[in-house]
Design a protein around this motif. Structure first.
Motif, mmCIF file in Angstrom:
data_model
loop_
_atom_site.group_PDB
_atom_site.id
_atom_site.type_symbol
_atom_site.label_atom_id
_atom_site.label_comp_id
_atom_site.label_asym_id
_atom_site.label_seq_id
_atom_site.Cartn_x
_atom_site.Cartn_y
_atom_site.Cartn_z
ATOM 1 N N ASP A 106 0.824 -1.211 0.000
ATOM 2 C CA ASP A 106 0.000 0.000 0.000
ATOM 3 C C ASP A 106 0.859 1.263 0.000
ATOM 4 O O ASP A 106 0.525 2.256 -0.652
ATOM 5 N N TYR A 107 1.977 1.240 0.746
ATOM 6 C CA TYR A 107 2.852 2.417 0.803
ATOM 7 C C TYR A 107 3.437 2.706 -0.573
ATOM 8 O O TYR A 107 3.404 3.852 -1.046
ATOM 9 N N TYR A 108 4.008 1.706 -1.213
ATOM 10 C CA TYR A 108 4.691 1.931 -2.486
ATOM 11 C C TYR A 108 3.715 2.305 -3.603
ATOM 12 O O TYR A 108 4.051 3.093 -4.489
ATOM 13 N N LEU A 109 2.493 1.772 -3.550
ATOM 14 C CA LEU A 109 1.495 2.126 -4.562
ATOM 15 C C LEU A 109 0.927 3.524 -4.340
ATOM 16 O O LEU A 109 0.314 4.096 -5.247
ATOM 17 N N SER A 110 1.132 4.087 -3.141
ATOM 18 C CA SER A 110 0.620 5.430 -2.856
ATOM 19 C C SER A 110 1.611 6.531 -3.238
ATOM 20 O O SER A 110 1.289 7.714 -3.152
ATOM 21 N N LEU A 111 2.811 6.162 -3.656
ATOM 22 C CA LEU A 111 3.824 7.154 -4.009
ATOM 23 C C LEU A 111 3.450 7.895 -5.287
ATOM 24 O O LEU A 111 2.632 7.421 -6.085
ATOM 25 N N GLU A 112 4.035 9.062 -5.488
ATOM 26 C CA GLU A 112 3.755 9.855 -6.687
ATOM 27 C C GLU A 112 4.075 9.075 -7.955
ATOM 28 O O GLU A 112 3.349 9.159 -8.945
ATOM 29 N N SER A 113 5.161 8.320 -7.922
ATOM 30 C CA SER A 113 5.482 7.388 -9.010
ATOM 31 C C SER A 113 5.429 5.987 -8.421
ATOM 32 O O SER A 113 6.440 5.466 -7.926
ATOM 33 N N PRO A 114 4.259 5.365 -8.420
ATOM 34 C CA PRO A 114 4.077 4.101 -7.686
ATOM 35 C C PRO A 114 4.786 2.920 -8.357
ATOM 36 O O PRO A 114 5.035 2.921 -9.560
ATOM 37 N N TYR A 115 5.113 1.925 -7.549
ATOM 38 C CA TYR A 115 5.662 0.673 -8.052
ATOM 39 C C TYR A 115 5.355 -0.422 -7.042
ATOM 40 O O TYR A 115 4.986 -0.150 -5.893
ATOM 41 N N GLN A 116 5.498 -1.662 -7.479
ATOM 42 C CA GLN A 116 5.177 -2.794 -6.633
ATOM 43 C C GLN A 116 6.340 -3.124 -5.698
ATOM 44 O O GLN A 116 7.499 -3.008 -6.076
ATOM 45 N N ILE A 117 6.018 -3.541 -4.490
ATOM 46 C CA ILE A 117 7.032 -4.073 -3.603
ATOM 47 C C ILE A 117 7.474 -5.424 -4.145
ATOM 48 O O ILE A 117 6.686 -6.136 -4.793
ATOM 49 N N LYS A 118 8.713 -5.798 -3.906
ATOM 50 C CA LYS A 118 9.217 -7.037 -4.501
ATOM 51 C C LYS A 118 8.714 -8.282 -3.791
ATOM 52 O O LYS A 118 8.378 -9.286 -4.410
ATOM 53 N N ASN A 119 8.699 -8.255 -2.439
ATOM 54 C CA ASN A 119 8.361 -9.449 -1.657
ATOM 55 C C ASN A 119 9.220 -10.636 -2.067
ATOM 56 O O ASN A 119 8.739 -11.748 -2.288
ATOM 57 N N GLY A 120 10.501 -10.372 -2.213
ATOM 58 C CA GLY A 120 11.460 -11.409 -2.583
ATOM 59 C C GLY A 120 12.869 -10.925 -2.311
ATOM 60 O O GLY A 120 13.090 -9.779 -1.904
ATOM 61 N N LEU A 121 13.840 -11.789 -2.535
ATOM 62 C CA LEU A 121 15.227 -11.474 -2.233
ATOM 63 C C LEU A 121 15.766 -10.365 -3.132
ATOM 64 O O LEU A 121 15.328 -10.206 -4.281
ATOM 65 N N PHE A 122 16.723 -9.617 -2.627
ATOM 66 C CA PHE A 122 17.415 -8.609 -3.422
ATOM 67 C C PHE A 122 18.303 -9.303 -4.450
ATOM 68 O O PHE A 122 19.056 -10.226 -4.113
ATOM 69 N N ASP A 123 18.223 -8.863 -5.695
ATOM 70 C CA ASP A 123 19.119 -9.379 -6.733
ATOM 71 C C ASP A 123 20.427 -8.603 -6.766
ATOM 72 O O ASP A 123 21.498 -9.173 -6.965
ATOM 73 N N VAL A 124 20.342 -7.283 -6.606
ATOM 74 C CA VAL A 124 21.523 -6.423 -6.591
ATOM 75 C C VAL A 124 21.353 -5.412 -5.460
ATOM 76 O O VAL A 124 20.224 -5.050 -5.100
ATOM 77 N N PRO A 125 22.454 -4.933 -4.886
ATOM 78 C CA PRO A 125 22.338 -3.993 -3.768
ATOM 79 C C PRO A 125 21.591 -2.716 -4.121
ATOM 80 O O PRO A 125 20.945 -2.119 -3.253
ATOM 81 N N GLU A 126 21.676 -2.257 -5.381
ATOM 82 C CA GLU A 126 20.996 -1.010 -5.765
ATOM 83 C C GLU A 126 19.503 -1.045 -5.546
ATOM 84 O O GLU A 126 18.849 0.004 -5.515
ATOM 85 N N GLU A 127 18.922 -2.236 -5.415
ATOM 86 C CA GLU A 127 17.490 -2.320 -5.121
ATOM 87 C C GLU A 127 17.144 -1.610 -3.821
ATOM 88 O O GLU A 127 15.986 -1.237 -3.596
ATOM 89 N N LEU A 128 18.132 -1.423 -2.960
ATOM 90 C CA LEU A 128 17.889 -0.692 -1.711
ATOM 91 C C LEU A 128 17.339 0.702 -1.976
ATOM 92 O O LEU A 128 16.611 1.260 -1.154
ATOM 93 N N LEU A 129 17.673 1.279 -3.137
ATOM 94 C CA LEU A 129 17.194 2.619 -3.469
ATOM 95 C C LEU A 129 15.679 2.663 -3.645
ATOM 96 O O LEU A 129 15.081 3.741 -3.657
ATOM 97 N N LEU A 130 15.047 1.497 -3.796
ATOM 98 C CA LEU A 130 13.588 1.432 -3.907
ATOM 99 C C LEU A 130 12.908 1.284 -2.545
ATOM 100 O O LEU A 130 11.688 1.397 -2.448
ATOM 101 N N VAL A 131 13.696 1.027 -1.514
ATOM 102 C CA VAL A 131 13.145 0.738 -0.191
ATOM 103 C C VAL A 131 12.866 2.037 0.559
ATOM 104 O O VAL A 131 13.644 2.996 0.492
ATOM 105 N N GLN A 132 11.744 2.051 1.278
ATOM 106 C CA GLN A 132 11.367 3.227 2.063
ATOM 107 C C GLN A 132 12.522 3.697 2.944
ATOM 108 O O GLN A 132 13.139 2.922 3.666
ATOM 109 N N GLY A 133 12.816 5.003 2.869
ATOM 110 C CA GLY A 133 13.808 5.604 3.734
ATOM 111 C C GLY A 133 15.202 5.683 3.151
ATOM 112 O O GLY A 133 16.024 6.478 3.608
ATOM 113 N N VAL A 134 15.510 4.867 2.148
ATOM 114 C CA VAL A 134 16.865 4.848 1.575
ATOM 115 C C VAL A 134 16.959 5.921 0.490
ATOM 116 O O VAL A 134 16.255 5.871 -0.509
ATOM 117 N N THR A 135 17.831 6.893 0.692
ATOM 118 C CA THR A 135 18.061 7.960 -0.284
ATOM 119 C C THR A 135 19.386 7.695 -1.000
ATOM 120 O O THR A 135 20.204 6.892 -0.543
#
Length: 279
Positions: free
Chosen positions: A112-141
């Motif tokens: 619900d949080y990620y779909l409410s963003l100005e540019s929404p996207y789906q949460i992965k609900n799975g393992l990280f493939d690459v560390p850069e995916e952290l940039l999609l996680v809430q709070g990580v700038t």
């Protein structure tokens, strides 16, 4: 220029591995090396009409993002200058990003949080493939992930390293290599502190540890909890970062790659390649 820096680093990694293996085989015929060689550091290359600044990091000293417990992630965030409340948000949000359910943790975020963003996207609900995916996680700038420059309480310029230097998805080990781990990672391990981490760093610079038992013997007082995180790991996986320049130009090009040394026709394989130069 940046690509030349990458090729140079790969060559040095292969040569170092071959030389180390040959020297060990001469001393211990038929046996695996008892202590892995830790390869890391940086070099500036003059390349005709340009240059490249190259840095190599051993991935076995980083924390596996998909296996790390919450307290280890939280401690690393604090060590990199992230305030406690934001560190709680990021830690819980990483857990929610990986777990398969839609139940947010106390400070986390789910679909619900990620779909409410100005540019929404789906949460992965799975393992990280690459560390850069952290940039999609809430709070990580970008500043928290890549690092940032700031000033300390004395007004002196300091550089705070980002999450990219301490987390990996490219190794499968559930332990951190005591010989390759950055001091920040060592200090973040439950049961250790910054002074103990510095002491470990001094000892391993004189001679690499052969196993965690040597750490315990050399550092009386380290508990079983801390030792449970440490190991002597031979992953053979390295991050190579190369910044290329042409003489007389302000333009730069950055390439970051992760290579696995050993096996294959070339003696190595590329696990990751990035020329986005986001930093």
């Amino acid at each position: 220029m940046a690509r030349a820096g990458i090729e140079y680093a790969v060559y040095e990694l292969l040569e170092a591995q071959n030389s180390f293996r040959q020297s060990q085989e001469m001393e211990l015929p038929g046996l695996e090396p008892s202590v892995p060689q830790v390869l890391r550091g940086g070099v500036s290359l003059n390349l005709g009409d340009g240059s490249a600044d190259v840095a190599v990091l051993d991935e076995s000293g980083k924390i596996n993002l998909n296996l790390a417990p919450d307290n280890l992630i939280y401690n690393v965030l604090l060590m990199t200058g992230v305030p406690g409340q934001l560190a709680d948000i990021i830690t819980d949000s990483i857990g929610d990003w990986v777990d398969p359910d839609d139940l947010p943790r106390p400070f986390g975020a789910e679909r619900d949080y990620y779909l409410s963003l100005e540019s929404p996207y789906q949460i992965k609900n799975g393992l990280f493939d690459v560390p850069e995916e952290l940039l999609l996680v809430q709070g990580v700038t970008p500043e928290i992930y890549y690092g940032r420059k700031t000033v300390n309480s004395n007004g002196e310029a300091v550089e705070l390293y980002g999450m990219q230097y301490f987390f990996t998805t490219f190794t499968n080990a559930n332990r951190i290599d005591v010989n390759a781990a950055p001091v920040v990672v060592l200090a973040a391990i439950p049961g250790l502190d910054f002074q103990t981490a510095l002491a470990i760093d001094r000892l391993r610079s004189q001679e690499p540890f052969r196993d965690p038992v040597e750490v315990e013997q050399s550092m009386p007082g380290i508990g079983a909890e801390a030792l449970g995180f440490l190991g002597v790991v031979r992953s053979g996986v390295y991050t190579i970062d190369s910044l290329g320049r042409v003489d007389g130009s302000q333009v730069v090009s950055r390439i970051r790659t992760v290579v696995r040394v050993g096996g294959g026709r070339k003696g190595y394989s590329v696990a990751y390649w990035n020329e986005s130069n986001m930093e």
